[in-house]
Design an enzyme around this catalytic site. Sequence first.
Site, PDB file in Angstrom:
ATOM      1  N   GLU A 113      29.577  64.258  74.020  1.00 12.26           N
ATOM      2  CA  GLU A 113      30.124  65.822  73.911  1.00 12.26           C
ATOM      3  C   GLU A 113      31.212  66.619  73.958  1.00 12.26           C
ATOM      4  OE1 GLU A 113      27.304  67.632  73.251  1.00 12.26           O
ATOM      5  OE2 GLU A 113      25.028  66.945  75.404  1.00 12.26           O
ATOM      6  N   ASP A 129      21.720  56.048  73.013  1.00 11.02           N
ATOM      7  CA  ASP A 129      22.031  56.565  74.012  1.00 11.02           C
ATOM      8  C   ASP A 129      20.445  56.837  74.658  1.00 11.02           C
ATOM      9  OD1 ASP A 129      21.020  58.768  72.155  1.00 11.02           O
ATOM     10  OD2 ASP A 129      22.392  59.947  72.260  1.00 11.02           O
ATOM     11  N   HIS A 131      28.790  66.381  68.351  1.00 13.43           N
ATOM     12  CA  HIS A 131      28.304  65.634  70.015  1.00 13.43           C
ATOM     13  C   HIS A 131      27.865  64.455  68.011  1.00 13.43           C
ATOM     14  CE1 HIS A 131      24.043  66.261  71.244  1.00 13.43           C
ATOM     15  NE2 HIS A 131      23.794  65.825  70.131  1.00 13.43           N
ATOM     16  N   ASN A 160      26.717  71.202  67.780  1.00 12.06           N
ATOM     17  CA  ASN A 160      27.810  71.501  68.708  1.00 12.06           C
ATOM     18  C   ASN A 160      29.135  70.533  68.597  1.00 12.06           C
ATOM     19  OD1 ASN A 160      27.084  69.096  70.111  1.00 12.06           O
ATOM     20  ND2 ASN A 160      27.046  70.161  72.194  1.00 12.06           N
TER      21      ASN A 160
HETATM   22  P1  PGA Z   1      18.696  66.465  65.667  1.00 13.52           P
HETATM   23  O1  PGA Z   1      19.628  65.692  66.663  1.00 13.52           O
HETATM   24  O2  PGA Z   1      18.236  65.475  65.093  1.00 13.52           O
HETATM   25  O3  PGA Z   1      17.011  66.673  66.748  1.00 13.52           O
HETATM   26  O4  PGA Z   1      19.321  67.307  65.060  1.00 13.52           O
HETATM   27  C1  PGA Z   1      20.908  65.401  66.735  1.00 13.52           C
HETATM   28  C2  PGA Z   1      21.570  64.804  68.151  1.00 13.52           C
HETATM   29  O5  PGA Z   1      21.679  65.839  69.069  1.00 13.52           O
HETATM   30  O6  PGA Z   1      22.403  64.185  67.366  1.00 13.52           O
END
Ligand code: PGA
Length: 243
Positions: A143, A67, A138, A136
Amino acid sequence: MNKIICKNYDEMSNIAADMVISQVRQKPDSVLGLATGSTPIGMYKKLIQMYKAGQADFSQVKTFNLDEYYKIDKDNPQSYNYYMHENFFKHVNINPQNIHIPNGSAENAEEECSNYDKMIEQSGGIDLQVLGIGVNGHIGFNEPATELNSKTHLTRLSIDTIRANARFFDSIDQVPTQAITVGMATILKAKKIILLISGKNKAEIMGKILNGKITTNIPASLLQLHPDTTIIVDEEAAYKLVS
Ligand code: PGA
């Protein structure tokens, strides 16, 4: 899903790096799906160390990142393009032509998304997909929602994600509200998936993706449908499972 519970973040990172290297040794022109965020930083560090020690060769590897924020310039230090070059690509012998990251400043996002899917298909698909997970649930920027998109698409970030990612910006208003992300089909079509989960704040979501239920409100729960997914989790994130 296979599950490896590690003592700590370093062990999680080392195991993930070993799995990436073993994939690349087996198939030197592997197509890797890569992730950004705090979680895989240690894995990239270990991969760089292994490369410098002559234990890894990325010269034929192709990469597709999950992404990128939209709109953002690739040279912006907050972009995932910048993150990938700083934290990994510039330190190893990957061919720049083999690096693919969605273009966060594309004028025509729709065209950018469909071209990205075509490039993944033309490369033969992802051999090994590395994933992190949002609090959450995702994966990529897929999302939680009542419907998920199978293909690469432009998406609106949830308020949870904007809040979580605000730590990388001077203020929450600077966090982009949209992103281009590969879709669930691209992720689930990967031949092998490793999901890295670290830290106490991921313990709750960790429990939810392993409870046997599949829901689009927790996109990572769909990984239960994948035949070769390994979750590599540190004890902090797994404490609800081990205690
Ligand atoms: P993080 O993010 O590794 O910074 O916790 C993971 C994500 O949001 O997919």
